[in-house]
Scaffold this active site. Structure first.
Site, PDB file in Angstrom:
ATOM      1  CG  HIS A  64      -0.136   4.364   6.192  1.00 48.02           C
ATOM      2  ND1 HIS A  64      -0.876   5.518   6.323  1.00 48.02           N
ATOM      3  CD2 HIS A  64       0.053   4.197   4.853  1.00 48.02           C
ATOM      4  CE1 HIS A  64      -1.131   6.019   5.122  1.00 48.02           C
ATOM      5  NE2 HIS A  64      -0.572   5.231   4.209  1.00 48.02           N
ATOM      6  CG  PHE A  65       5.480   2.194  10.783  1.00 44.80           C
ATOM      7  CD1 PHE A  65       5.208   1.375   9.692  1.00 44.80           C
ATOM      8  CD2 PHE A  65       6.810   2.504  11.043  1.00 44.80           C
ATOM      9  CE1 PHE A  65       6.225   0.879   8.874  1.00 44.80           C
ATOM     10  CE2 PHE A  65       7.846   2.009  10.241  1.00 44.80           C
ATOM     11  CZ  PHE A  65       7.548   1.203   9.156  1.00 44.80           C
ATOM     12  NE  ARG A  66      -2.426   0.999   9.478  1.00 48.55           N
ATOM     13  CZ  ARG A  66      -2.949   1.603   8.426  1.00 48.55           C
ATOM     14  NH1 ARG A  66      -3.166   2.909   8.447  1.00 48.55           N
ATOM     15  NH2 ARG A  66      -3.257   0.924   7.347  1.00 48.55           N
ATOM     16  CG  ASN A  96      -3.479   7.453   7.683  1.00 46.98           C
ATOM     17  OD1 ASN A  96      -2.271   7.325   7.870  1.00 46.98           O
ATOM     18  ND2 ASN A  96      -4.162   6.615   6.925  1.00 46.98           N
ATOM     19  CG  HIS A 181      -4.694   9.643  -1.020  1.00 42.56           C
ATOM     20  ND1 HIS A 181      -4.415   8.368  -0.585  1.00 42.56           N
ATOM     21  CD2 HIS A 181      -5.823   9.532  -1.768  1.00 42.56           C
ATOM     22  CE1 HIS A 181      -5.337   7.528  -1.052  1.00 42.56           C
ATOM     23  NE2 HIS A 181      -6.210   8.216  -1.773  1.00 42.56           N
ATOM     24  CG  HIS A 234      -0.655   6.210  -3.521  1.00 43.65           C
ATOM     25  ND1 HIS A 234      -1.447   7.291  -3.840  1.00 43.65           N
ATOM     26  CD2 HIS A 234      -0.812   6.010  -2.192  1.00 43.65           C
ATOM     27  CE1 HIS A 234      -2.050   7.708  -2.745  1.00 43.65           C
ATOM     28  NE2 HIS A 234      -1.677   6.955  -1.740  1.00 43.65           N
ATOM     29  CG  ASP A 305       0.167   3.483   0.545  1.00 49.83           C
ATOM     30  OD1 ASP A 305       0.121   3.838   1.732  1.00 49.83           O
ATOM     31  OD2 ASP A 305      -0.836   3.486  -0.199  1.00 49.83           O
ATOM     32  CG  HIS A 309      -5.895  -2.487   7.101  1.00 52.46           C
ATOM     33  ND1 HIS A 309      -6.331  -1.462   7.910  1.00 52.46           N
ATOM     34  CD2 HIS A 309      -5.616  -1.917   5.898  1.00 52.46           C
ATOM     35  CE1 HIS A 309      -6.339  -0.319   7.229  1.00 52.46           C
ATOM     36  NE2 HIS A 309      -5.891  -0.565   5.999  1.00 52.46           N
TER      37      HIS A 309
HETATM   38  O1  DOR Z   1      -5.049   1.816   0.733  1.00 47.99           O
HETATM   39  C1  DOR Z   1      -4.737   2.713   1.483  1.00 47.99           C
HETATM   40  N1  DOR Z   1      -4.542   2.503   2.796  1.00 47.99           N
HETATM   41  N2  DOR Z   1      -4.603   3.949   1.003  1.00 47.99           N
HETATM   42  C2  DOR Z   1      -4.453   5.018   1.811  1.00 47.99           C
HETATM   43  O2  DOR Z   1      -4.434   6.103   1.336  1.00 47.99           O
HETATM   44  C3  DOR Z   1      -4.405   4.847   3.267  1.00 47.99           C
HETATM   45  C4  DOR Z   1      -3.963   3.494   3.609  1.00 47.99           C
HETATM   46  C5  DOR Z   1      -4.176   3.185   5.060  1.00 47.99           C
HETATM   47  O3  DOR Z   1      -3.741   3.975   5.903  1.00 47.99           O
HETATM   48  O4  DOR Z   1      -4.741   2.144   5.355  1.00 47.99           O
END
Ligand code: DOR
Length: 444
Positions: A64-66, A96, A181, A234, A305, A309
């Protein structure tokens, strides 16, 4: 006259599909041109690899590179910098973001943002939803698309396909393997009260084994019903692994380095909410089951994964703290640690991060150290003893639960399509990552 290559990797121990052999590797026009004793050859650039292992470039099929929308946590540039620092040559990035990647415009936007800013090769998942299901067959065939990803349970972001009807609809449109997921939303809602404020150790109580097992059972049944291949991300429980071991014809399996390394409840005592992720880190029994799946060949790939944050966000009181931890840079180091500890072989490691992803996602150009493939290499020094430090990390999140861990085995260099991108912890040159070409998107 001596042969001339663009790049020559001399004297390393190469992990090839035919075996682990001491050989030189000659690269021409970004591809592997020759493997063998190339003693007399000349090259524009020579990498002396005596004493080092040369692996096919590692692929991280879940990050996830946001970007867009979450750039305070990470962006495509910083995420890819972390990737190549950790020996990763290609990534599949998750949908996402904000806005979520659910249509052609959002996918094109990500590809455009990646150009000239990402250091590694890349592809982007599109999120499957009840609303865009009809268009998924076309969307998943767009160049640079890694396929469709479905969240069966709520996690970070807004993507959610909770019920069987919507999930059947998503699985009925398209052909490529759908990444899942698997957490059951109904059970998650019923049990939410079990997440006790300030007590992150209740995270795996709320999101219990049954939450994961129920969802995996439902999606395997629907995959059979619709004749659609799935990739369960996962996987965290022994129950799911037993079920999935009987469904290898239709389902492939990802496991993560953090679920192979950490256990509850210790991880919550040590790392508090910094060990919080979905699906959760569970007890030792499950970690052993995941290792068993690695040694039995039931697990197909290891993905990180990588879910960054900020420290400030992670310090919020549980359950207000977001789930997820960075991992793209520590994927290879953790696997090298487990290799040194004797938990898996170097060949199995390569299968999980290179041969496996290339095979199951159809990356004909990548993932194997053989003539004709892209000249992507992860070069490692198996004897190098070192400690993961915060200063080494390149994710914008700026932390890792694996800080201060001492590891035997270090990534020395990352080479992508014949170009040295990282060497001895230094990034070389400008970002030149390219979109990945999958077997199923070649005609576009
Ligand atoms: O812990 C998680 N963080 N599981 C996920 O499915 C999404 C991910 C996130 O994008 O932060």
């Amino acid at each position: 006259m001596a042969e001339t290559f663009d790049l020559l990797i001399r004297g390393g121990i190469c992990v090839t599909p035919e075996g682990t052999i001491r050989a030189d590797v000659g690269v021409r026009q970004a591809r592997i041109d020759e493997i063998g004793d190339l003693g007399a050859a000349d090259a524009a650039e020579v990498v002396e690899a005596a004493g080092l292992h040369v692996l096919p470039g590692a692929i991280d099929s879940q990050v996830h590179f946001r970007e867009p929308g979450g750039e305070a946590k990470e962006d495509l540039a910083s995420g890819s910098e972390a990737a190549v620092m950790g020996g990763i040559t290609a990534v599949f990035e998750m949908p996402n973001t904000w806005p979520p990647t659910t249509d052609a415009a959002a996918l094109e936007d990500k590809l455009k943002r990646a150009k000239g800013r990402m250091y590694c090769d890349h592809a982007f998942y599109v999120g499957g939803t009840a609303e865009n299901a009809q268009g998924l067959a076309e969307l998943e065939r767009q160049a640079g698309c890694a396929g469709v990803k479905v969240f069966m349970g709520s996690s970070t972001g807004t993507l959610l396909v909770a019920g069987d009807e919507a999930l059947r609809e998503v699985l009925s449109h398209g052909n490529r393997r759908v990444a899942i997921h698997a957490e059951d939303e109904t059970r998650l809602e019923q049990r939410q009260h079990l997440a006790e404020p300030g007590k992150v150790e209740t995270h795996p109580v709320w999101r219990d084994e049954e939450v994961a097992f129920l969802a995996t059972k439902r999606v395997v049944k629907l995959a059979r019903e619709t004749g659609r291949r799935i990739h369960v991300l996962h996987v965290t429980t022994s129950q799911e692994l037993a079920l999935l071991a009987q469904a290898k014809d239709i389902a492939t399996i990802e496991v993560t380095p953090q679920h192979l390394t950490l256990t509850a409840p210790e991880c919550y005592r040590l790392h508090n909410t910094f060990a919080q992720m979905n699906p959760p880190i569970r007890g030792a029994r499950h970690r052993e089951a995941i290792w068993q799946a690695v040694s039995d060949g039931v697990a197909d790939v290891v993905g990180s994964d990588h879910a960054p944050h900020t420290i400030e966000e992670k310090q919020r009181t549980y359950p207000k703290s977001p789930a997820g931890m960075p991992g793209v840079q520590t994927l290879m180091p953790l696997l090298l640690h487990h290799l040194a500890e004797g938990r898996l072989s170097l060949e199995r490691l390569v299968d999980l991060v290179a041969h496996g992803p290339a095979r199951i996602f159809g990356l004909g150009d990548k993932g194997r150290l053989e003539v004709g493939r892209h000249a992507d290499f992860t070069i490692v020094d198996l004897d190098h003893l070192w400690t993961i430090r915060r200063a080494w990390l390149r994710s914008r999140a700026g932390w890792s639960p694996f800080e201060d861990m001492t590891i035997k085995g270090k990534v020395k260099g990352t080479i992508i399509r014949g170009v040295r991108v990282m060497w001895e912890d230094e990034i070389l040159g400008a970002p030149a990552g390219q979109p990945l070409s999958f077997d199923e998107t070649l005609d576009l």
